[in-house]
Design an enzyme around this catalytic site. Structure first.
Site, mmCIF file in Angstrom:
data_model
loop_
_atom_site.group_PDB
_atom_site.id
_atom_site.type_symbol
_atom_site.label_atom_id
_atom_site.label_comp_id
_atom_site.label_asym_id
_atom_site.label_seq_id
_atom_site.Cartn_x
_atom_site.Cartn_y
_atom_site.Cartn_z
ATOM 1 N N HIS A 117 -7.498 39.903 17.699
ATOM 2 C CA HIS A 117 -8.767 39.389 17.172
ATOM 3 C C HIS A 117 -8.855 37.952 17.701
ATOM 4 O O HIS A 117 -8.673 36.986 16.970
ATOM 5 C CB HIS A 117 -8.692 39.428 15.643
ATOM 6 C CG HIS A 117 -10.004 39.227 14.937
ATOM 7 N ND1 HIS A 117 -11.151 38.800 15.566
ATOM 8 C CD2 HIS A 117 -10.324 39.377 13.631
ATOM 9 C CE1 HIS A 117 -12.126 38.709 14.679
ATOM 10 N NE2 HIS A 117 -11.648 39.060 13.495
ATOM 11 N N ARG A 122 -17.465 38.293 7.891
ATOM 12 C CA ARG A 122 -17.398 37.001 8.569
ATOM 13 C C ARG A 122 -17.656 37.071 10.069
ATOM 14 O O ARG A 122 -18.428 36.282 10.619
ATOM 15 C CB ARG A 122 -16.025 36.340 8.350
ATOM 16 C CG ARG A 122 -15.878 35.635 7.032
ATOM 17 C CD ARG A 122 -14.455 35.774 6.556
ATOM 18 N NE ARG A 122 -14.241 37.155 6.212
ATOM 19 C CZ ARG A 122 -14.504 37.668 5.009
ATOM 20 N NH1 ARG A 122 -14.912 36.898 4.066
ATOM 21 N NH2 ARG A 122 -14.339 38.958 4.770
ATOM 22 N N THR A 123 -16.972 37.990 10.749
ATOM 23 C CA THR A 123 -17.053 37.986 12.213
ATOM 24 C C THR A 123 -18.486 38.278 12.664
ATOM 25 O O THR A 123 -19.066 37.529 13.456
ATOM 26 C CB THR A 123 -16.075 39.030 12.794
ATOM 27 O OG1 THR A 123 -14.790 38.769 12.233
ATOM 28 C CG2 THR A 123 -16.008 38.952 14.309
ATOM 29 N N ARG A 165 -16.508 45.366 17.648
ATOM 30 C CA ARG A 165 -15.360 45.609 16.765
ATOM 31 C C ARG A 165 -15.176 47.112 16.669
ATOM 32 O O ARG A 165 -16.150 47.847 16.458
ATOM 33 C CB ARG A 165 -15.571 45.012 15.379
ATOM 34 C CG ARG A 165 -14.486 45.505 14.409
ATOM 35 C CD ARG A 165 -14.521 44.824 13.095
ATOM 36 N NE ARG A 165 -14.067 43.442 13.210
ATOM 37 C CZ ARG A 165 -13.803 42.679 12.147
ATOM 38 N NH1 ARG A 165 -13.977 43.149 10.919
ATOM 39 N NH2 ARG A 165 -13.387 41.447 12.309
ATOM 40 N N LYS A 171 -23.793 61.661 17.853
ATOM 41 C CA LYS A 171 -24.105 62.895 18.596
ATOM 42 C C LYS A 171 -23.080 63.159 19.685
ATOM 43 O O LYS A 171 -23.222 64.103 20.453
ATOM 44 C CB LYS A 171 -25.499 62.758 19.244
ATOM 45 C CG LYS A 171 -26.620 62.610 18.247
ATOM 46 C CD LYS A 171 -27.956 62.515 19.001
ATOM 47 C CE LYS A 171 -28.727 61.287 18.603
ATOM 48 N NZ LYS A 171 -29.797 60.946 19.522
HETATM 49 N N1 CP Z 1 -11.710 37.525 9.303
HETATM 50 C C1 CP Z 1 -12.458 38.630 9.573
HETATM 51 O O1 CP Z 1 -12.351 39.252 10.643
HETATM 52 O O2 CP Z 1 -13.320 38.956 8.574
HETATM 53 P P1 CP Z 1 -14.345 40.166 8.624
HETATM 54 O O3 CP Z 1 -13.501 41.444 8.663
HETATM 55 O O4 CP Z 1 -15.159 40.062 7.380
HETATM 56 O O5 CP Z 1 -15.140 40.052 9.879
#
Ligand code: CP
Length: 305
Positions: A131, A53-54, A103, A82
């Site tokens: 998040h 999603r993100t 991320r 590396k």
């Molecule tokens: N909600 C969320 O962060 O989903 P993903 O891990 O799929 O990005």
């Protein structure tokens, strides 16, 4: 706040007014957005951890506004393999893009990337920490469905220890006088630093392992999965996996207008039998990632104010 060139690392970086402004901007973006607003901009997505999603909703948001995207979804095919550091990686990528979304499994990694890069950095999740863009889309979803963020009875269920989305969400909602019901096994309770902070703000908090003991009070039930990848000991995970399994039988024990949310992915904590009930809000919640991320990208790139 002037959002231009601002990093989005933690929900603590935003005042209540900032949050409400972002939600108002997202609403405008959902109604109508300019398909060439970002036509000269490039966004880099540096994903060191899996995501559906993100990453995809950031890409969709950027592309729907006419922008371009570069980056990776698997750091094993980059020079990190590396031995290149995260600092150097961010320093390099700022030469190729106007904005970085990252991320990473390490807490504090997004802050480090932001220190290395002169271009704005958005945290797409750092370890068990925060998040913030998920939180903003969660708030957007709650506001859209309840017409308010104020004075709600909010249950947060599951892995409250390792689930980063619930940490950001609890802090953000604390601006709006919620009553919290933290529902988890003892070993996965909300970390004490968050409880102390919320109580100091005067927020009422109830903690219980038993959903049915509080379910009738709730306006929102925010469910999370048990975060297997964050358990230091796999045997500990085995103890708690499957501890909550919600299905359509829950509907007898909740208010008619209860909304159930989940940042997704779900494993087995929400059965499909709930998907077609009026309580299920989780798919709409995921879709709201697009207008919220359109708003955030456009604000930090200074394309709207
Ligand atoms: N909600 C969320 O962060 O989903 P993903 O891990 O799929 O990005």
């Amino acid at each position: 706040m002037n959002f231009k060139n601002h990093d989005i690392i933690s929900i603590y970086d935003f005042s209540k007014e900032d949050i409400l402004y972002i939600l108002k901007t997202a609403k405008k973006m959902e109604k109508r957005s300019n398909p060439s607003l970002l036509k000269n901009n490039i966004m880099a997505t540096l994903f060191f951890e899996p995501s559906t999603r993100t990453r995809l909703s950031f890409i969709a948001a950027m592309e729907q506004l006419g922008g371009k995207v570069t980056g990776f979804a698997n750091s094993k095919i980059t020079s990190i393999k590396k031995g290149e550091t995260l600092w150097d990686t961010a320093k390099m990528v700022e030469q190729y893009a106007d904005l970085i979304v990252i991320r990473h499994h390490l807490e504090g990694s997004a802050r480090l990337a932001a220190e290395a890069s002169s271009k704005p950095v958005i945290n797409g999740g750092d370890g068990s920490n925060q998040h913030p863009t998920q939180t903003l889309l969660d708030l957007y979803t709650i506001q859209k469905s309840k017409d308010t963020l104020n004075n709600l009875h909010v249950g947060i269920l599951g892995d409250l220890k390792y689930g980063r989305t619930v940490h950001s969400l609890a802090i953000a909602l604390s601006h709006f006088n919620p009553i919290f019901y933290f529902i988890s096994p003892d070993a996965l309770k909300m970390p004490r630093n968050y409880i102390t902070e919320l109580r100091e703000k005067g927020i009422r908090i109830y903690e219980t392992p038993n959903l049915l003991s509080v379910s009738k009070k709730l306006d929102i039930l925010y469910v999370t999965r048990i975060q297997q990848e964050r358990f230091p000991d796999p045997l500990e995970y085995e103890k708690y996996k499957g501890v909550y399994r919600l299905d359509s039988s829950l509907t007898k024990y909740v208010k008619k207008d209860l909304k159930i949310m989940h940042p997704l992915p779900r494993i087995d904590e929400i059965d499909k039998s709930l998907d077609n009930t009026p309580h299920a809000l989780y798919f709409e919640q995921a879709a709201n990632g697009i207008p919220v991320r359109k708003a955030l990208i456009s604000l930090v790139l200074g394309k709207i104010r």
